[in-house]
Design an enzyme around this catalytic site. Structure first.
Site, PDB file in Angstrom:
ATOM      1  N   SER A   4     -21.582  49.676   8.208  1.00  0.00           N
ATOM      2  CA  SER A   4     -21.046  49.329   9.339  1.00  0.00           C
ATOM      3  C   SER A   4     -21.673  49.164  10.755  1.00  0.00           C
ATOM      4  O   SER A   4     -22.827  48.322  10.588  1.00  0.00           O
ATOM      5  CB  SER A   4     -19.291  50.016   9.794  1.00  0.00           C
ATOM      6  OG  SER A   4     -18.701  49.329  10.686  1.00  0.00           O
ATOM      7  N   HIS A  54     -13.916  46.366   4.296  1.00  0.00           N
ATOM      8  CA  HIS A  54     -14.843  46.742   4.833  1.00  0.00           C
ATOM      9  C   HIS A  54     -15.258  48.359   4.662  1.00  0.00           C
ATOM     10  O   HIS A  54     -16.361  49.039   4.398  1.00  0.00           O
ATOM     11  CB  HIS A  54     -14.068  47.383   6.681  1.00  0.00           C
ATOM     12  CG  HIS A  54     -15.368  47.674   7.154  1.00  0.00           C
ATOM     13  ND1 HIS A  54     -16.359  46.628   7.851  1.00  0.00           N
ATOM     14  CD2 HIS A  54     -15.629  48.621   7.968  1.00  0.00           C
ATOM     15  CE1 HIS A  54     -17.731  46.918   8.482  1.00  0.00           C
ATOM     16  NE2 HIS A  54     -17.124  48.441   8.088  1.00  0.00           N
TER      17      HIS A  54
END
Length: 671
Positions: free
Chosen positions: A530, A645
């Protein structure tokens, strides 16, 4: 959003035929390199066996007389929600009662459901809101469920798929912040309206209570409950990621803004006081309350009281409230210390707690209307233990301990410091063999994040112990600026136009490892996900000669288009705005996708993402790899079909993903 010349815009549509064919071709190439390695299957199987080890701690939340746990296994890869009694748990019994089978639900409805969350109604905890995610994405559907009946409530609450925020107000109404229609969403794709939905009403009968402009980030609403029967309804209106206004909602549903600073976070409510964490100085009541402090703000009088002022080497990691105590998990030099505050004669007083003051403590659960706390304790070499304590003076009771995954006596975990280019001392943890020869050749994995005021903490290495340390590897975690290890100033030092500070810190740690004789560029790998993916991507393009391997997971890499991709607009506070003339040059100067050069030799990097990541767009990784291919390099790329994610998929995918990373690291650093 300004349009920029970009030859790989065709990789941004998630499911276009052209993009999917490209992804499948890249996945095939990567499988041929990594999955075909003879070590892949054995590593995957060992990791999967560890994930499914029945001796692992089944963490839980207590609601009423039941302890609830989410459990995945070979028989239930999507998982079951189950419960048992505290007495049975203490006795080590395994007679769990299944109240929701996600695999059966997904099969019956023909949907790729994963369980995102369960929100019990506090005063009648057998009623709950199930949030179900398609393929692990952030967007999810919410339905009311009866745990006693083991079924959805007929005519109960049900809300469509979206990045919604839903919370109980009482047993017969919900606060709903909807995001299933475009008009309901902010520019960042999050809810911008607060509605009250009564039981039995359709959406046309819901009442809109509050709204923010489309260019704000999001809103959320919830109810604080007091054990004496009181309640406080709150709305949080976020202009951006860090700037928020809090409102109290009265009985007539009118909103009153609280006089808190914009950069502050309301964490709890107890005995009429809001517990507030400050990210900026606050001039209030004739004194200055410092950034980083935790204060108690009395709603009735408007007075504030200091609970904790962490100082420059500490930060408030988390806060929980029991029936009578405020519990603070304080990080001091990236180690935990647990504090408790109780009210005596109208003032908050600290109570000493008999818990460890080193390693890492995490709150597990605080059952409603009790002064009981469940917490975990671990460090890199100490298996996690689950503890129960009665506040304020009870003795911690170890309910479960994770089995040792490797012989920790052969290793040592230390905290070292590197010197950043501006002279700042950057702490980092190193886990190594006690007999490390310091000859500059140890395979070393350096992990970092450095953003959003998130600290990187020690954790037990149940997979990397046997799969990395025991094979001769060294593991390093960098506590660089941008993170939350040392409060707001540590974070803000690498925020916005100062973003490159975190890259410089990370590179300084890498250089320090080399200077101390731990490793050399031929044996040094970096990993991050991320925002950490941005970190390692930027480090790779800045200093390609310094690294032999780069693991770049669900990353941000195109910093000139990130605000137009999924939730990107919500991070302008963190990075800056590429459409702002002042911010754009700074973003362009480090954007990994735009800094690639044809004449530079980059290490062969592994980029991973998920097609169901609706937070950080997979196009970041896709386009970076396409550009590297164009320049004649051979990066590795793998995109999963599910997981989103956070990798919220089954254990088999988790094991395969980790095995793929480990094989890549073995090939690059050991072979």
């Amino acid at each position: 959003m300004t349009t920029h010349a970009d030859p790989y815009l065709w990789l941004e549509p998630l499911d276009s035929d052209e993009a999917v064919r490209w992804v499948e071709a890249q996945n095939t190439l990567t499988r041929a390199v990594l999955d075909a390695d003879p070590r892949f299957e054995s590593i995957r199987d060992e990791v999967l066996q560890n994930l499914r080890d029945t001796r692992q701690i089944p963490f839980f939340s207590q609601h009423g007389d039941w302890l609830y746990n989410f459990h995945q296994s070979a028989e239930h890869p999507r998982g079951v929600y189950r419960r048992t009694s505290l007495a049975a748990y203490r006795a080590g019994a395994s007679d769990w009662q299944v109240v929701l089978d996600v695999d059966r639900l997904a099969e019956a409805e023909g949907r790729d459901w994963y369980l995102d969350s369960v929100a019990h109604y506090t005063l009648a905890p057998e009623r709950c809101l199930l949030t179900l995610s398609l393929g692990g994405s952030d967007a999810a559907e919410t339905r009311e469920y009866d745990l006693a009946a083991g079924d959805f409530v007929a005519g109960g609450f049900r809300l469509p798929i979206g990045k919604n925020h839903v919370a109980w107000r009482d047993q017969d109404s919900l606060f709903v912040c909807p995001a299933w229609e475009a008009r309901q969403r902010s520019r960042a794709g999050y809810p911008r309206e607060v509605w009250l939905l009564p039981r039995g009403a359709d959406w046309a009968q819901a009442e809109r209570l509050f709204a923010v402009p489309r260019d704000a980030m999001m809103v959320s609403a919830w109810r604080f409950l007091a054990c004496d029967g009181g309640a406080l309804d709150m709305i949080e209106a976020a202009d951006s990621f860090y700037r928020k206004t809090y409102y109290v909602l009265d009985e007539d549903r009118r909103t009153t803004a609280l006089p808190l600073p914009k950069e502050a976070e309301v964490l709890a409510w107890l005995h009429g006081d809001l517990v507030v964490k400050l990210a900026q100085d606050w001039a209030h009541g004739g004194r200055l309350w410092p950034a980083g402090a935790l204060v108690a703000y009395t709603l009735a009088s408007g007075e504030a009281a200091l609970l904790v002022n962490p100082g420059s080497q500490a930060s408030v990691e988390s806060v929980e409230c029991s029936r009578d105590f405020i519990l603070v998990n304080l990080l001091e030099n990236v180690q935990s210390r647990l504090l408790a505050f109780g009210k005596e004669r109208g003032s908050w007083c600290e109570y000493p707690l008999p818990v460890p003051a080193q390693g890492v403590i995490e709150f597990v659960d605080q059952p409603w209307n009790t002064d009981c706390l469940y917490y975990s304790y671990s460090d890199f070499l100490t298996p996690t233990g689950l503890y129960r304590i009665e506040l304020p003076s009870g003795t911690p009771e170890c309910l479960r301990a994770q089995p040792a995954a490797f012989d920790a006596s052969r290793f040592v975990a230390e905290q070292w410091r590197a010197c950043a280019p501006d002279g700042m001392a950057i702490p980092y943890f190193i886990v190594r063999s006690r007999d490390l020869p310091f000859n500059g050749h140890a395979p070393t994995l350096l992990y970092g994040y450095g953003g959003f005021e998130v600290p990187m903490l020690p954790y037990y290495m149940d997979n990397f112990g046997p799969q990395w340390l025991e094979k001769g590897g060294v593991y390093v975690v960098a506590n660089i600026r941008g993170g939350g290890e040392f409060g707001p100033a540590w974070h803000q030092a690498a925020q916005g136009v100062h973003r490159a500070v975190s890259f410089d810190d990370f590179i300084a740690v890498a250089e320090d490892l080399i200077a101390r004789g731990v490793t050399d560029p031929r044996h040094l790998a970096i990993e991050g996900g991320s925002n950490g993916g941005l970190l390692v991507g930027a480090a790779m393009v800045r200093r390609p000669e310094l690294f032999q391997a780069v693991v770049c997971e669900v990353p941000l890499l195109d910093m000139l288009r990130y605000t137009g991709l999924l939730a990107g607009a919500s991070w302008i506070d963190e990075y800056g705005d590429p459409d702002n003339a002042e911010d754009r040059p700074y973003l362009a100067a480090y954007s990994p996708y735009h800094q690639l050069r044809s004449e530079v030799a980059y290490p062969q990097a592994l980029f991973t993402t998920s097609r169901r990541d609706d937070r950080v767009h997979p196009a970041h990784a896709r386009k970076m790899v396409a550009r590297l291919n164009e320049l004649g390099h051979q990066p590795l790329f793998f995109e999963t079909d599910s997981g989103g994610h956070t990798g919220s998929a089954g254990q088999e995918q988790t094991a395969s993903d980790l095995a793929r990373v480990l094989v890549y690291l073995y090939q690059r650093l050991f072979d």
